[in-house]
Scaffold this active site. Structure first.
Site, PDB file in Angstrom:
ATOM      1  N   GLY A  10       0.832  -1.202   0.000  1.00 20.71           N
ATOM      2  CA  GLY A  10       0.000   0.000   0.000  1.00 20.71           C
ATOM      3  C   GLY A  10       0.863   1.247   0.000  1.00 20.71           C
ATOM      4  O   GLY A  10       0.620   2.185   0.765  1.00 20.71           O
ATOM      5  N   GLY A  14      -1.487   7.567   0.759  1.00 16.29           N
ATOM      6  CA  GLY A  14      -1.644   7.629   2.205  1.00 16.29           C
ATOM      7  C   GLY A  14      -0.361   7.447   3.001  1.00 16.29           C
ATOM      8  O   GLY A  14       0.727   7.898   2.599  1.00 16.29           O
ATOM      9  N   GLY A  16       1.368   4.756   3.612  1.00 19.61           N
ATOM     10  CA  GLY A  16       2.368   3.876   3.000  1.00 19.61           C
ATOM     11  C   GLY A  16       3.305   4.635   2.076  1.00 19.61           C
ATOM     12  O   GLY A  16       4.517   4.394   2.074  1.00 19.61           O
ATOM     13  N   TYR A 162     -13.401  -3.567  11.090  1.00 15.01           N
ATOM     14  CA  TYR A 162     -12.055  -2.987  10.945  1.00 15.01           C
ATOM     15  C   TYR A 162     -11.262  -3.212  12.247  1.00 15.01           C
ATOM     16  O   TYR A 162     -10.132  -3.691  12.232  1.00 15.01           O
ATOM     17  CB  TYR A 162     -12.190  -1.491  10.645  1.00 15.01           C
ATOM     18  CG  TYR A 162     -10.869  -0.756  10.578  1.00 15.01           C
ATOM     19  CD1 TYR A 162     -10.005  -0.929   9.501  1.00 15.01           C
ATOM     20  CD2 TYR A 162     -10.477   0.114  11.605  1.00 15.01           C
ATOM     21  CE1 TYR A 162      -8.792  -0.254   9.435  1.00 15.01           C
ATOM     22  CE2 TYR A 162      -9.269   0.796  11.540  1.00 15.01           C
ATOM     23  CZ  TYR A 162      -8.431   0.603  10.459  1.00 15.01           C
ATOM     24  OH  TYR A 162      -7.225   1.269  10.405  1.00 15.01           O
TER      25      TYR A 162
HETATM   26  N1  LIG Z   1      -5.426   6.947   8.036  1.00 16.04           N
HETATM   27  C1  LIG Z   1      -5.613   6.769   9.327  1.00 16.04           C
HETATM   28  O1  LIG Z   1      -6.147   7.654  10.035  1.00 16.04           O
HETATM   29  C2  LIG Z   1      -5.167   5.509   9.981  1.00 16.04           C
HETATM   30  C3  LIG Z   1      -5.259   5.404  11.367  1.00 16.04           C
HETATM   31  C4  LIG Z   1      -4.828   4.242  11.981  1.00 16.04           C
HETATM   32  C5  LIG Z   1      -4.315   3.209  11.232  1.00 16.04           C
HETATM   33  N2  LIG Z   1      -4.233   3.313   9.883  1.00 16.04           N
HETATM   34  C6  LIG Z   1      -3.686   2.177   9.126  1.00 16.04           C
HETATM   35  O2  LIG Z   1      -2.586   2.630   8.366  1.00 16.04           O
HETATM   36  C7  LIG Z   1      -2.485   1.849   7.169  1.00 16.04           C
HETATM   37  C8  LIG Z   1      -2.455   2.775   5.973  1.00 16.04           C
HETATM   38  O3  LIG Z   1      -3.666   3.479   5.976  1.00 16.04           O
HETATM   39  P1  LIG Z   1      -3.991   4.702   5.023  1.00 16.04           P
HETATM   40  O4  LIG Z   1      -4.966   5.548   5.737  1.00 16.04           O
HETATM   41  O5  LIG Z   1      -2.740   5.276   4.491  1.00 16.04           O
HETATM   42  O6  LIG Z   1      -4.795   3.920   3.892  1.00 16.04           O
HETATM   43  P2  LIG Z   1      -5.071   4.314   2.406  1.00 16.04           P
HETATM   44  O7  LIG Z   1      -4.738   5.735   2.192  1.00 16.04           O
HETATM   45  O8  LIG Z   1      -6.420   3.881   2.015  1.00 16.04           O
HETATM   46  O9  LIG Z   1      -4.015   3.376   1.731  1.00 16.04           O
HETATM   47  C9  LIG Z   1      -3.818   3.475   0.453  1.00 16.04           C
HETATM   48  C10 LIG Z   1      -2.868   2.364   0.028  1.00 16.04           C
HETATM   49  O10 LIG Z   1      -3.387   1.055   0.279  1.00 16.04           O
HETATM   50  C11 LIG Z   1      -3.480   0.380  -0.944  1.00 16.04           C
HETATM   51  N3  LIG Z   1      -4.585  -0.578  -0.983  1.00 16.04           N
HETATM   52  C12 LIG Z   1      -5.859  -0.385  -0.640  1.00 16.04           C
HETATM   53  N4  LIG Z   1      -6.572  -1.507  -0.841  1.00 16.04           N
HETATM   54  C13 LIG Z   1      -5.707  -2.416  -1.319  1.00 16.04           C
HETATM   55  C14 LIG Z   1      -5.830  -3.759  -1.750  1.00 16.04           C
HETATM   56  N5  LIG Z   1      -6.988  -4.418  -1.731  1.00 16.04           N
HETATM   57  N6  LIG Z   1      -4.735  -4.391  -2.204  1.00 16.04           N
HETATM   58  C15 LIG Z   1      -3.581  -3.742  -2.278  1.00 16.04           C
HETATM   59  N7  LIG Z   1      -3.383  -2.478  -1.892  1.00 16.04           N
HETATM   60  C16 LIG Z   1      -4.448  -1.831  -1.435  1.00 16.04           C
HETATM   61  C17 LIG Z   1      -3.666   1.511  -1.953  1.00 16.04           C
HETATM   62  O11 LIG Z   1      -3.282   1.067  -3.206  1.00 16.04           O
HETATM   63  P3  LIG Z   1      -4.100   1.434  -4.544  1.00 16.04           P
HETATM   64  O12 LIG Z   1      -3.187   2.359  -5.271  1.00 16.04           O
HETATM   65  O13 LIG Z   1      -4.243   0.118  -5.174  1.00 16.04           O
HETATM   66  O14 LIG Z   1      -5.391   2.055  -4.145  1.00 16.04           O
HETATM   67  C18 LIG Z   1      -2.710   2.529  -1.413  1.00 16.04           C
HETATM   68  O15 LIG Z   1      -1.385   2.216  -1.737  1.00 16.04           O
HETATM   69  C19 LIG Z   1      -3.682   0.898   7.173  1.00 16.04           C
HETATM   70  O16 LIG Z   1      -3.290  -0.355   7.635  1.00 16.04           O
HETATM   71  C20 LIG Z   1      -4.649   1.561   8.138  1.00 16.04           C
HETATM   72  O17 LIG Z   1      -5.496   0.622   8.734  1.00 16.04           O
HETATM   73  C21 LIG Z   1      -4.651   4.440   9.227  1.00 16.04           C
END
Ligand SMILES: NC(=O)c1ccc[n+]([C@@H]2O[C@H](COP(=O)([O-])OP(=O)(O)OC[C@H]3O[C@@H](n4cnc5c(N)ncnc54)[C@H](OP(=O)(O)O)[C@@H]3O)[C@@H](O)[C@H]2O)c1
Length: 295
Positions: A10, A14, A16, A162
């Site tokens: 990912g 975001g 990642g 989740y």
């Molecule tokens: N944001 C928050 O407030 C928050 C808080 C606590 C924990 N987290 C955790 O932090 C981590 C990153 O979160 P984020 O908020 O940065 O998420 P995000 O923005 O939705 O992440 C986007 C990334 O995940 C990939 N992705 C999504 N679905 C996928 C799938 N089915 N297969 C492969 N790649 C996939 C996307 O790739 P594509 O280019 O393919 O879309 C993109 O690279 C997660 O584990 C989340 O649970 C986030």
């Protein structure tokens, strides 16, 4: 991090992407994964521009699909000599219950089974490094675990599933660390904190009443206002620290918070009945027999 090879799932958006950028700035060769070639190419370019590091690669995989997870591991094995780090960062939040083509609830498939399968398949690559770090990214308020409802088959809410998926992932991470004692491969969990990302923008329920949508919209604009990646960069700090800090070398089985402080595991995550049940279900659903002996 010079000469270290780190895979960030990912990494095309975001937290990642910011994690990959931070590691590239430290000199690491980063491999990011995502599902979309154009989004991936844009992320690679942004990471190269932002870090001055040319060694940034993209591998495409939908982590909801086990055949993609297996193909991803194969590509990594073919293209790289070893892995010094694996950051299981990709996570999803689904307001409605959905099944993958493997017939598995999608949140459980991406947040739990993908890291379980990928870590196993890449273990030989991680063991080929002098020391390697596996970092699993969790979410806020994990703790609930209903062994008879792990895929939301009895009752389902987006937030409940989740949270439960993150708890199950953490139980597996703790179990991995127990099954790899004295190993060169460490397994830890970190909580990044809240950030405005594609995932948090997807919190708005489509089918709910106008009133609920209004309240959600207000909350989103308050807590998840688009900030040009600032909050995601902040949230990436704990993964970057765990992947790179010399003082974390050899530290395993630890749950770290946003300031890289040690947090207490919740009883549901370290309870041996829970851990073994989630491990056994993950083996069954991925059709994988773990080579790591149970302790
Ligand atoms: N944001 C928050 O407030 C928050 C808080 C606590 C924990 N987290 C955790 O932090 C981590 C990153 O979160 P984020 O908020 O940065 O998420 P995000 O923005 O939705 O992440 C986007 C990334 O995940 C990939 N992705 C999504 N679905 C996928 C799938 N089915 N297969 C492969 N790649 C996939 C996307 O790739 P594509 O280019 O393919 O879309 C993109 O690279 C997660 O584990 C989340 O649970 C986030």
């Amino acid at each position: 991090m010079k000469d270290k090879i780190v895979l960030v799932t990912g990494g095309t958006g975001g937290i990642g992407q910011q994690t990959a950028l931070g590691l590239a700035r430290l000199g690491a060769h980063v491999i990011i994964t995502g599902r979309d070639a154009a989004r991936g190419a844009a992320a690679v370019e942004a990471i190269r521009q932002g870090s001055g590091q040319a060694r940034v690669d993209l591998l495409l995989a939908d982590l909801a699909e086990q055949q993609d997870v297996r193909a991803l591991a194969e590509q990594v094995q073919q293209r790289y000599p070893r892995l010094d780090g694996l950051i299981n960062n990709a996570g999803v939040f689904k307001m409605q219950r959905q099944l993958t083509s493997d017939g598995i609830e999608a949140t459980f498939a991406v947040n739990v089974l993908a890291p379980f399968l990928l870590t196993h398949l890449l273990l030989p690559m991680l063991q080929a490094a002098p020391s390697a770090r596996v970092i699993n990214v969790t979410g806020g308020s994990p703790g609930k675990l209903e062994l008879d409802n792990l895929q939301g088959e009895r009752k389902y809410t987006g937030f409940g599933q989740y949270s439960q998926s993150k708890t199950a992932m953490m139980a597996l991470a703790y179990e991995f660390a127990q099954r790899l004692p004295g190993s060169t491969v460490s397994v830890n969990v970190c909580y990044p904190g809240r950030a405005t990302t594609p995932m948090t923008r997807g919190f708005l329920p489509n089918s709910s009443s106008p009133l609920l949508r209004g309240v959600f919209s207000l909350l989103q604009n308050t807590f998840f206002r688009d900030d040009g990646g600032k909050s995601a960069a902040k949230a990436a700090r704990s993964s970057i620290y765990l992947a790179s800090a010399p003082e974390v070398s050899g530290v395993t089985g630890v749950y770290f918070g946003t300031k890289s402080e040690r947090l207490d595991w919740k009883p549901s995550m370290i309870d041996s009945v829970n851990r073994k049940a989630v491990w056994a279900l993950s083996e069954q659903l991925t059709q994988l027999v773990s080579p790591l002996p149970s302790i």
